[in-house]
Scaffold this motif. Structure first.
Motif, PDB file in Angstrom:
ATOM      1  N   THR A  13      53.611  87.163   8.590  1.00 22.22           N
ATOM      2  CA  THR A  13      52.715  86.274   7.966  1.00 22.22           C
ATOM      3  C   THR A  13      52.846  84.930   8.533  1.00 22.22           C
ATOM      4  OG1 THR A  13      54.133  86.024   6.459  1.00 22.22           O
ATOM      5  CG2 THR A  13      52.444  87.592   5.867  1.00 22.22           C
ATOM      6  N   TRP A  14      54.045  84.635   9.266  1.00 23.95           N
ATOM      7  CA  TRP A  14      54.229  83.245   9.744  1.00 23.95           C
ATOM      8  C   TRP A  14      54.462  83.287  11.203  1.00 23.95           C
ATOM      9  CZ3 TRP A  14      58.642  81.846  11.990  1.00 23.95           C
ATOM     10  CH2 TRP A  14      59.763  82.729  11.766  1.00 23.95           C
ATOM     11  N   PRO A  17      50.810  83.196  13.274  1.00 20.33           N
ATOM     12  CA  PRO A  17      50.332  82.046  13.278  1.00 20.33           C
ATOM     13  C   PRO A  17      50.967  80.730  14.046  1.00 20.33           C
ATOM     14  CG  PRO A  17      50.052  82.876  10.906  1.00 20.33           C
ATOM     15  CD  PRO A  17      50.845  83.748  11.545  1.00 20.33           C
ATOM     16  N   SER A  21      49.211  79.722  17.200  1.00 21.99           N
ATOM     17  CA  SER A  21      48.817  77.998  17.282  1.00 21.99           C
ATOM     18  C   SER A  21      49.469  77.334  18.223  1.00 21.99           C
ATOM     19  CB  SER A  21      49.412  77.529  16.011  1.00 21.99           C
ATOM     20  OG  SER A  21      50.752  77.491  15.794  1.00 21.99           O
ATOM     21  N   ILE A  62      46.589  76.470  10.466  1.00 19.99           N
ATOM     22  CA  ILE A  62      46.378  78.018  10.549  1.00 19.99           C
ATOM     23  C   ILE A  62      46.893  78.878   9.052  1.00 19.99           C
ATOM     24  CG2 ILE A  62      47.022  79.845  11.629  1.00 19.99           C
ATOM     25  CD1 ILE A  62      46.580  78.585  14.281  1.00 19.99           C
ATOM     26  N   LEU A  63      48.008  78.345   8.731  1.00 21.05           N
ATOM     27  CA  LEU A  63      48.557  78.863   7.598  1.00 21.05           C
ATOM     28  C   LEU A  63      47.787  78.766   6.292  1.00 21.05           C
ATOM     29  CD1 LEU A  63      52.386  78.117   7.934  1.00 21.05           C
ATOM     30  CD2 LEU A  63      51.406  80.203   8.401  1.00 21.05           C
ATOM     31  N   VAL A  65      44.362  77.803   6.343  1.00 21.02           N
ATOM     32  CA  VAL A  65      42.965  78.260   6.601  1.00 21.02           C
ATOM     33  C   VAL A  65      42.726  79.713   6.844  1.00 21.02           C
ATOM     34  CG1 VAL A  65      41.125  78.116   8.176  1.00 21.02           C
ATOM     35  CG2 VAL A  65      42.416  75.982   7.540  1.00 21.02           C
ATOM     36  N   LEU A  66      43.878  80.576   7.450  1.00 26.78           N
ATOM     37  CA  LEU A  66      43.505  81.685   7.765  1.00 26.78           C
ATOM     38  C   LEU A  66      43.374  82.612   6.488  1.00 26.78           C
ATOM     39  CD1 LEU A  66      43.762  84.116  10.121  1.00 26.78           C
ATOM     40  CD2 LEU A  66      46.259  84.180   9.523  1.00 26.78           C
ATOM     41  N   PRO A  67      43.870  82.409   5.344  1.00 31.49           N
ATOM     42  CA  PRO A  67      43.652  83.202   4.330  1.00 31.49           C
ATOM     43  C   PRO A  67      42.398  82.955   3.719  1.00 31.49           C
ATOM     44  CG  PRO A  67      46.032  82.416   4.002  1.00 31.49           C
ATOM     45  CD  PRO A  67      45.338  81.712   5.226  1.00 31.49           C
ATOM     46  N   VAL A  69      39.756  82.183   5.457  1.00 24.82           N
ATOM     47  CA  VAL A  69      38.702  82.711   6.469  1.00 24.82           C
ATOM     48  C   VAL A  69      38.411  84.240   5.890  1.00 24.82           C
ATOM     49  CG1 VAL A  69      38.320  83.015   8.718  1.00 24.82           C
ATOM     50  CG2 VAL A  69      39.003  80.877   8.088  1.00 24.82           C
ATOM     51  N   ARG A  70      39.784  84.782   5.747  1.00 20.67           N
ATOM     52  CA  ARG A  70      39.971  86.007   5.667  1.00 20.67           C
ATOM     53  C   ARG A  70      39.109  86.548   4.402  1.00 20.67           C
ATOM     54  NH1 ARG A  70      45.196  86.935   5.904  1.00 20.67           N
ATOM     55  NH2 ARG A  70      45.256  87.556   8.138  1.00 20.67           N
TER      56      ARG A  70
END
Length: 86
Positions: A13-14, A17, A21, A62-63, A65-67, A69-70
C-alpha cells in the motif's frame, strides 16, 4: 539476490506509490528541465534537487489521491461477480 529479505504484502500500500511517484516525478522533472533549460552545466545537480522536491510532493499526494480515485472509478467499473467456488 536470492537471500534478500522480502516485504510483507501489506507494505504494498505504500511501496507501490513510493516507487511509482519516484519514477514519475523523476521522469517528468527531467523532461521539464530539458525543455526549459537544455543540457546546461550543473544539470544533474539541478535536476536532482528538482526531483527531490517533486518526489516529496508526489508521494504523499499519491497516498491521499489514490484511494479517492479508486473509489470514484468503482462507480464506473462493473466488477465480475464473486465465484462461489467451494
Amino acid at each position: 539476490m536470492h537471500n534478500l529479505p522480502k516485504f510483507h504484502p501489506k507494505h504494498m500500500t505504500w511501496l507501490m506509490p513510493l516507487i511509482l511517484s519516484g519514477i514519475m516525478s523523476g521522469s517528468i522533472s527531467c523532461f521539464n528541465m530539458l525543455l526549459n533549460k537544455g543540457l546546461i552545466d550543473g544539470f544533474l545537480g539541478l535536476w536532482l534537487h528538482a526531483w527531490s522536491m517533486s518526489w516529496m510532493m508526489a508521494f504523499p499526494l499519491i497516498l491521499i489521491v489514490l484511494p479517492l480515485v479508486r473509489k470514484l472509478l468503482m462507480q464506473f467499473v462493473q466488477m465480475p461477480p464473486e465465484s462461489s467456488a467451494k
